[in-house]
Design a protein around this motif. Sequence first.
Motif: not given
Length: 138
Positions: A89-92, A107-113
């Motif tokens: 989680i980058v922010c909400s 807002v998200l950033k990371g592995e698809a799984s």
Amino acid sequence: MTAEKEKLSRFGVTVPEDVLGEFDLRLKKAGKGNRSDVIRQLMRRYITEELWQEEDGQVYGSVTLMYGHHSPNISRELTSVQHDHGEIIVCSTHVHASHDVCLECVVLKGEASRIKAFVESLGKIKGIKSIDTVITSE
């Protein structure tokens, strides 16, 4: 894409004339004069969708939720799920859509799984009216 200019490759595509005509018409209506730019965007979208379906690779995106503000324990459950997936989680942002309904965008950033697991966890929370996910990649 790096700060350097991308190296480009040229290739040919065979499509029915009516499909090409409709494509060109829609490009013109949208004010996009360059087929190559649109085809590159479509190819990138396809790659991102495949990464998402295969749960492979790093992706970026957002999850937008609408939920009933008065649903029992919903705020606590949402917070718990977000803390369980804090590394992606980058922010909400929380918005009061009305007296009874809240909108939250994460807002998200990371592995698809990991992002898929987060979305699935959200889907188990009672009181959520809708979950919309937008995923992209570099």
